[in-house]
Scaffold this motif. Structure first.
Motif, mmCIF file in Angstrom:
data_model
loop_
_atom_site.group_PDB
_atom_site.id
_atom_site.type_symbol
_atom_site.label_atom_id
_atom_site.label_comp_id
_atom_site.label_asym_id
_atom_site.label_seq_id
_atom_site.Cartn_x
_atom_site.Cartn_y
_atom_site.Cartn_z
ATOM 1 N N ASN A 1 0.816 -1.228 0.000
ATOM 2 C CA ASN A 1 0.000 0.000 0.000
ATOM 3 C C ASN A 1 0.841 1.266 0.000
ATOM 4 O O ASN A 1 0.305 2.364 0.145
ATOM 5 C CB ASN A 1 -0.937 -0.008 1.203
ATOM 6 C CG ASN A 1 -1.917 -1.153 1.131
ATOM 7 O OD1 ASN A 1 -2.557 -1.349 0.110
ATOM 8 N ND2 ASN A 1 -1.987 -1.939 2.181
ATOM 9 N N THR A 2 2.132 1.112 -0.133
ATOM 10 C CA THR A 2 2.991 2.284 -0.161
ATOM 11 C C THR A 2 3.603 2.436 -1.555
ATOM 12 O O THR A 2 4.238 1.502 -2.051
ATOM 13 C CB THR A 2 4.134 2.132 0.867
ATOM 14 O OG1 THR A 2 3.553 1.924 2.148
ATOM 15 C CG2 THR A 2 5.003 3.379 0.914
ATOM 16 N N PRO A 3 3.389 3.569 -2.208
ATOM 17 C CA PRO A 3 3.991 3.757 -3.529
ATOM 18 C C PRO A 3 5.506 3.593 -3.493
ATOM 19 O O PRO A 3 6.149 3.858 -2.473
ATOM 20 C CB PRO A 3 3.608 5.199 -3.884
ATOM 21 C CG PRO A 3 2.389 5.480 -3.086
ATOM 22 C CD PRO A 3 2.548 4.705 -1.808
ATOM 23 N N LEU A 4 6.057 3.202 -4.610
ATOM 24 C CA LEU A 4 7.489 2.886 -4.638
ATOM 25 C C LEU A 4 8.361 4.111 -4.372
ATOM 26 O O LEU A 4 9.502 3.970 -3.934
ATOM 27 C CB LEU A 4 7.855 2.268 -5.995
ATOM 28 C CG LEU A 4 7.183 0.916 -6.293
ATOM 29 C CD1 LEU A 4 7.617 0.411 -7.660
ATOM 30 C CD2 LEU A 4 7.528 -0.114 -5.221
ATOM 31 N N ASP B 1 17.853 2.888 -7.099
ATOM 32 C CA ASP B 1 17.351 4.059 -7.849
ATOM 33 C C ASP B 1 16.332 4.863 -7.045
ATOM 34 O O ASP B 1 15.276 5.247 -7.544
ATOM 35 C CB ASP B 1 16.718 3.617 -9.167
ATOM 36 C CG ASP B 1 17.762 3.094 -10.129
ATOM 37 O OD1 ASP B 1 18.920 3.537 -10.041
ATOM 38 O OD2 ASP B 1 17.423 2.227 -10.943
ATOM 39 N N GLY B 2 16.633 5.057 -5.779
ATOM 40 C CA GLY B 2 15.760 5.878 -4.945
ATOM 41 C C GLY B 2 14.594 5.131 -4.335
ATOM 42 O O GLY B 2 13.821 5.719 -3.569
ATOM 43 N N VAL B 3 14.456 3.846 -4.666
ATOM 44 C CA VAL B 3 13.352 3.062 -4.091
ATOM 45 C C VAL B 3 13.887 2.280 -2.899
ATOM 46 O O VAL B 3 14.851 1.523 -3.014
ATOM 47 C CB VAL B 3 12.761 2.084 -5.134
ATOM 48 C CG1 VAL B 3 11.658 1.242 -4.511
ATOM 49 C CG2 VAL B 3 12.253 2.858 -6.332
ATOM 50 N N GLY C 1 -1.848 -2.915 -5.128
ATOM 51 C CA GLY C 1 -0.607 -2.577 -4.443
ATOM 52 C C GLY C 1 0.517 -2.203 -5.385
ATOM 53 O O GLY C 1 0.382 -2.283 -6.609
ATOM 54 N N PHE C 2 1.617 -1.779 -4.765
ATOM 55 C CA PHE C 2 2.840 -1.435 -5.501
ATOM 56 C C PHE C 2 3.919 -2.394 -5.043
ATOM 57 O O PHE C 2 4.070 -2.654 -3.859
ATOM 58 C CB PHE C 2 3.262 0.004 -5.211
ATOM 59 C CG PHE C 2 2.155 0.989 -5.405
ATOM 60 C CD1 PHE C 2 1.872 1.500 -6.660
ATOM 61 C CD2 PHE C 2 1.366 1.389 -4.337
ATOM 62 C CE1 PHE C 2 0.840 2.392 -6.838
ATOM 63 C CE2 PHE C 2 0.331 2.282 -4.511
ATOM 64 C CZ PHE C 2 0.066 2.782 -5.759
#
Lengths: 282, 765
Positions: free
Chosen positions: A62-65, A97-99, B670-671
């Motif tokens: 549920n958290t964007p990358l 890459d920042g993820v 989801g991601f």
């Protein structure tokens, strides 16, 4: 007959319009595009029977990358279901890459033919469980060493589970380059009666896909060695992602181990006829 | 080789059909020896143009006790033909509301073909008493049909002078638009590429502008529009959902006039007038101004730009009339203003339609020749990513005759269509291609008055191309009037429809309306599909309640087969793959209209359900089970449209309010950064970034509603100059209706906010 005066129609229309206007301004129009109750975490990890340090990646679905969170805010438990022993894993943050990715460390031995469970529990108590079974650690034998490239080399593993997957890889050196061939592409393995697995290949057969049939022969290789590697996976292993056709997968917890064997061949024969014909007996 | 054989086959068929048509055009067989034909062309003295719906009655010459020999109404060309009139003397009476009645005695000899062109003078005494009938009564029933006039369009508030066709269509029951941008209309479950729009018999592919408030058809240029929300007759081939048949009005043949208008949304110029006694022209151009004005007075910039130019030349001869029509449109803009991708599309249409009713012909002949081109593309500031379009040159021949004494309409069409498509990235499943495909279509349709109360219109059509076998498309429309008058009418339509053109869009992404146009089936292509086919069934009831109220109720069920839809992979992929789905669309509409001299009120309710189903494997869905069913994004279950217009104290006010339940959309599960362990290692490999969807279209957007209002007043500045002013607002109470949720940008995109406007139009004559 319907007869309505202009005045009454005007009043009715205006009233309806005002009612609609004020009634609808407050109407809720929010959306919740994220499914937060069903999809919780993804879990990806390989449990190597030959390693005492394994990593399990856990991502909050549920958290964007692009989130900058440095804490998963979840508890990850690793349980040996055969013994009931449970431990809480610590994570290490790795950035690509920042993820931010959260990779939990499992130290200590991974046992063959053992059931394990990983449980990721969110702060509100909702949790995700992922199960796996590690493969048996097979003993293996090799037949056909020091023979012609045109004769089969046979590997026999004594114990392979019904749902296990074994990937084979054969490599050799030619012209100062290493060539690798995924053996399972052209040799179907055979199940043995006692639950084992047998796979065989002819070294010359490994060379042909690279150079053409009999265009390069074993005596032309840098040395007389073929390195055979196999990876024995427990149930659940996929060669390729199959999300398009099957259910979406957000977990892969796979037990496995890797073995390597060097097979020496006889490179003195230069043609099939000469080595396997009247000049050569198996 | 097959291609060559196919071409020869089509060439042979066309030649044979043309010979057959020419022979029967000049043949004399339809006239019995002792009867004749009387053709009446009715024009208005006011502007020299045809009067539609004028009553034409042939009486016996006895004035004391006249007997009606034959009666009818003039068609869109002002023409009515009396067939099989026994030789003798008759009294011809032509009447039309607001005009003086015309009476003349005529004598018919055996084998006569009499052509009478006459002009009705305006009846100045009656003029103030006129209540204009808004709808043209059709004899084949109202099932699926809405007759739209220019006057209907002016009742809808639009942020500029005059009205526009698309605003009216969007307020019709059963019509769903994707939002307030994009120019896509979904009619009774059909998709935009399944609609067929023609103007004066010339096809125009996508005449709806990107703003969804405007189309290429302003009210000022429209004479009439027949919109069939399914159930159309055999005359219309090549569409499986809906037909919008637009007739432009000819310019006045008596006086020059013009207008110029400006509003924050649009500017326009128009000019019309006679070229000589029998010829006229009309020219109109419109250009959007919202992109410039929105920066000045709106909080959000609106990146939409469009224009359209319409020209029409008309000639009214003694034995024929001809119209040459040209339309050009251009649209550019962004549906998601933050996405650096411009959508563009353009239409160009040029053609002529002529109706000949010379004594030489046994029946009137309508001939159309035209050229249509359309292209749409997606690009950024540097390059065009993809483009797709078609060009087509076509001819049509439509004739009216009698078969077993029943009016019979039939025709032949030949279309040389060329497809051009350049694709990359998202549409990599389809290779870029160019292809020329001739299409031949034929139809025949009877209009059988079984009794005074029952009319049946059975028809049969067929179309075929180099790549497809001939289709068989039987259709029937019927009308039953229990009282023998149009006051109460039951109507029905049933038919089979096929389409040889598909438009593939990425329906997963509402942020684009780019469409790949391709023939349904292509020999040699990597992807071939069966023809998209539909069966329509419609049942309607219409009743006039008193003088002012009309009630329409209609139920329908449409079966659509072999529709190309986007595959729904669980993870968001840029590339589109398609699968075949079947669709069932059903529902009902209720519409009530109150119309008086000063007021017009309309209330419509629509309940609809659209369900697509496809084999789970084909669709790429991850849902378990063999068959996967889902509601596509244009499945709007309930919608209500209220429209009011009134004139008092010199002002004309209009208001339109619409409310619709939310359309389906797909939520995000989801991601993820997916790893193929143990081949990939969590510490050293990033994995594959994925946005994972839940079940396709499993949830619905919130309820949509919007109120548009306008107040208008005209001022007569001088004898020849008047000024129309209008103030109003689109989205009056500034509702932030959601357009869609952009899963790529994780961004909610709303429709336009409150848009107040003032428009001024100057008219001269």
């Amino acid at each position: 007959m319907m007869k309505l005066s202009t005045y009454r129609i005007g009043i009715i229309s205006l009233s309806a319009l005002l009612l609609i206007t004020f009634g609808m301004i407050a109407c809720d129009n929010t959306i919740d595009p994220f499914e937060t109750e069903v999809g919780l975490y993804s879990v990806y990890g390989g449990l190597d029977l030959n390693s005492d340090r394994n990593y399990i990646r856990v991502m909050d679905l549920n958290t964007p990358l692009n989130s900058t969170d440095t804490d998963l805010n979840a508890v990850v438990e690793f349980e040996n279901l055969n013994t009931g022993f449970t431990e809480i894993l610590e994570d290490t943050l790795v950035q690509f890459d920042g993820v931010n990715t959260f990779n939990f460390i499992k130290t200590g031995e991974i046992f063959p033919k053992t059931n394990y469970k990983v449980t990721v529990t969110r702060a509100d108590g909702l949790f995700r469980e992922v199960f796996t079974q590690t493969p048996p650690k097979s003993d293996y034998t090799v037949e056909g060493e020091n023979r012609s490239c045109f004769l089969p080399v046979i590997f026999t593993l004594d114990e392979v589970g019904e749902d296990d997957t074994i990937l084979w890889n054969v490599s050799f050196e030619y012209d100062n380059r290493i060539f690798e061939s995924p053996l399972q592409l052209f040799i179907p393995p055979l199940r043995t009666e006692d639950g084992g697995l047998q796979v065989q290949f002819r070294p010359q057969q490994v060379l042909d896909p690279f150079f053409g049939e009999n265009r390069v022969q074993c005596y032309e290789l840098t040395d007389d060695k073929f390195n055979v590697e196999f990876v024995h996976h427990g149930p659940g292993y996929e060669l390729n992602s199959s999300d398009t056709d099957g259910p979406v997968k957000t977990s892969r917890l796979i037990g496995f181990y890797r073995e390597m064997e060097t097979v020496v061949v006889d490179t003195t024969c230069d043609t099939y006829t000469r080595c396997s014909g009247p000049f050569f007996k198996e | 080789m097959n291609y060559l054989i196919g071409f020869k086959k089509i060439h042979l068929v066309i030649k044979s059909l043309l010979c057959f048509f020419i022979l029967i055009c000049i043949s004399n067989t339809s006239i019995a020896q002792d009867t004749g034909i009387v053709r009446v062309v009715v024009l208005s003295q006011d502007d020299g143009n045809a009067i539609i719906g004028a009553n034409a009655v042939l009486y016996s010459p006895d004035i004391e006790s006249p007997e009606i020999i034959s009666a009818g109404a003039t068609d869109l060309d002002g023409l009515h033909q009396f067939q099989r009139v026994p030789a003798g003397e008759y009294r011809l009476v032509i009447s039309y509301v607001g005009h003086q009645t015309y009476t003349r005695y005529i004598n018919i000899e055996p084998d006569d073909r009499l052509v009478l062109q006459l002009s009705l003078a305006i009846d100045t005494e009656m003029f103030d008493e006129i209540i204009v009938e808004g709808e043209r009564i059709t004899t084949t029933g109202r099932a699926g049909l809405r007759n739209i006039t220019g006057e209907n369009l002016t009742r809808i508030p639009t942020p500029g002078a005059g009205g526009d066709l698309i605003s009216f269509i969007q307020s019709s029951p059963g019509v769903v638009s994707s939002g307030d941008r994009g120019g896509d209309l979904f009619i009774r479950g059909g998709t935009p590429d399944q609609n067929y729009v023609q103007v004066d018999n010339l096809q125009i592919i996508k005449p709806f502008h990107i703003s969804n408030l405007y189309s290429a058809f302003p009210a000022e240029t429209i004479q009439s529009v027949d919109m069939y929300a399914g159930g159309f007759g055999s005359k219309y081939m090549g569409a499986v959902s809906a037909v919008v048949d637009v007739r432009l009005r000819p310019g006045s043949k008596r006086a020059h006039s013009g207008s110029a208008s400006i509003s924050p949304y649009l500017g326009s110029l128009s000019l019309e007038g006679p070229l000589n006694e029998n010829q006229s022209f009309i020219l109109m151009g419109r250009k959007s101004t919202i992109e410039q004005f929105s920066q000045m007075y709106l909080s959000d910039e609106i990146n939409l730009d469009f224009y359209d130019i319409t020209g029409r030349y008309s000639i009214q001869g003694d034995n024929m009339n001809c119209n040459v029509t040209g339309i050009g449109t251009q649209d550019r803009g962004r549906i998601n203003p933050d996405r650096e991708v411009d959508l563009t599309w353009s239409n160009f249409v040029l053609g002529a339609r002529c109706l000949g009713y010379n004594e030489m012909f046994s029946h009137p002949i309508e001939f159309t020749v035209g050229y249509t081109s359309y292209n749409n593309s997606e690009s950024d500031a540097v390059q065009t990513f993809r483009s797709s379009g078609i060009r087509q040159f076509y001819m049509k021949l439509d004739l009216k005759d009698e078969l077993f004494s029943i009016p019979f309409e039939y025709g032949l069409g030949v279309n040389f269509r060329s497809y051009q498509t350049e694709l990359s990235e998202r549409f990599s499943e389809f290779e870029s291609f160019e292809r020329d495909v001739p299409i031949v279509s034929v139809y025949g349709s009877l209009e059988w008055d079984v009794s005074d109360k029952l009319t049946i219109q059975p028809g049969l059509g067929s179309q075929f191309t180099l790549d497809t076998d001939p289709t068989l498309e039987p259709r029937v429309r019927m009308s039953f009037m229990p009282d023998g008058t149009p006051n109460r009418e039951f109507s029905a339509a049933l038919g089979r429809y096929t389409q040889v053109l598909n438009g593939i869009t990425d329906e997963r992404d509402a942020g684009t309306v780019f469409s790949v146009l391709l023939p349904t089936s292509r020999r040699g292509a990597t992807v071939t599909r069966p023809l998209t086919t539909s069966i329509h069934s419609i049942l309607g009831y219409s009743e006039q309640l008193g003088n002012a109220v009309r009630l329409n109720i209609e139920g329908y069920y449409m079966w659509h087969r072999y529709i190309p839809v986007s595959k729904w992979n669980p993870d968001a992929r840029i590339e589109i793959e398609t699968a075949e789905a079947n669709a069932d669309a059903y529902g009902f509409d209720v519409n009530m209209e109150y119309s008086s001299r000063t007021f017009y009120l309309s209330a419509g309710y629509s309940w609809a359900k659209v369900e697509y189903s496809a084999a789970s494997g084909d669709l790429g869905a991850w849902i378990e089970g063999d068959l996967f069913s889902y509601s596509p994004p244009h499945d709007q279950r309930h919608s209500v449209n209220l429209l009011g217009s009134g004139s008092f104290w010199g002002f004309t006010t209009s208001a339109r309010w619409e409310i619709g339940t939310g359309r389906p959309y797909t939520r995000i599960y989801g991601f993820d950064l997916s790893l193929l362990v143990p081949r990939e290692n969590p510490i050293t490999d990033p994995g594959t970034a994925r946005t994972i969807f839940t079940e396709p279209y499993g949830d619905r957007l919130p309820v949509y509603h919007r109120l548009d209002v306008s107040v208008e007043r005209s001022f007569q500045v001088s004898e020849r100059i008047s000024v129309d002013t209008q103030i109003g607002a689109i989205n009056m109470y500034d509702r932030n209706n959601i357009f869609y949720f952009d899963v790529n940008a994780l961004q909610r995109i709303d429709q336009n906010p409150l848009l107040p406007y003032l428009s001024i139009q100057t008219n001269f004559n």
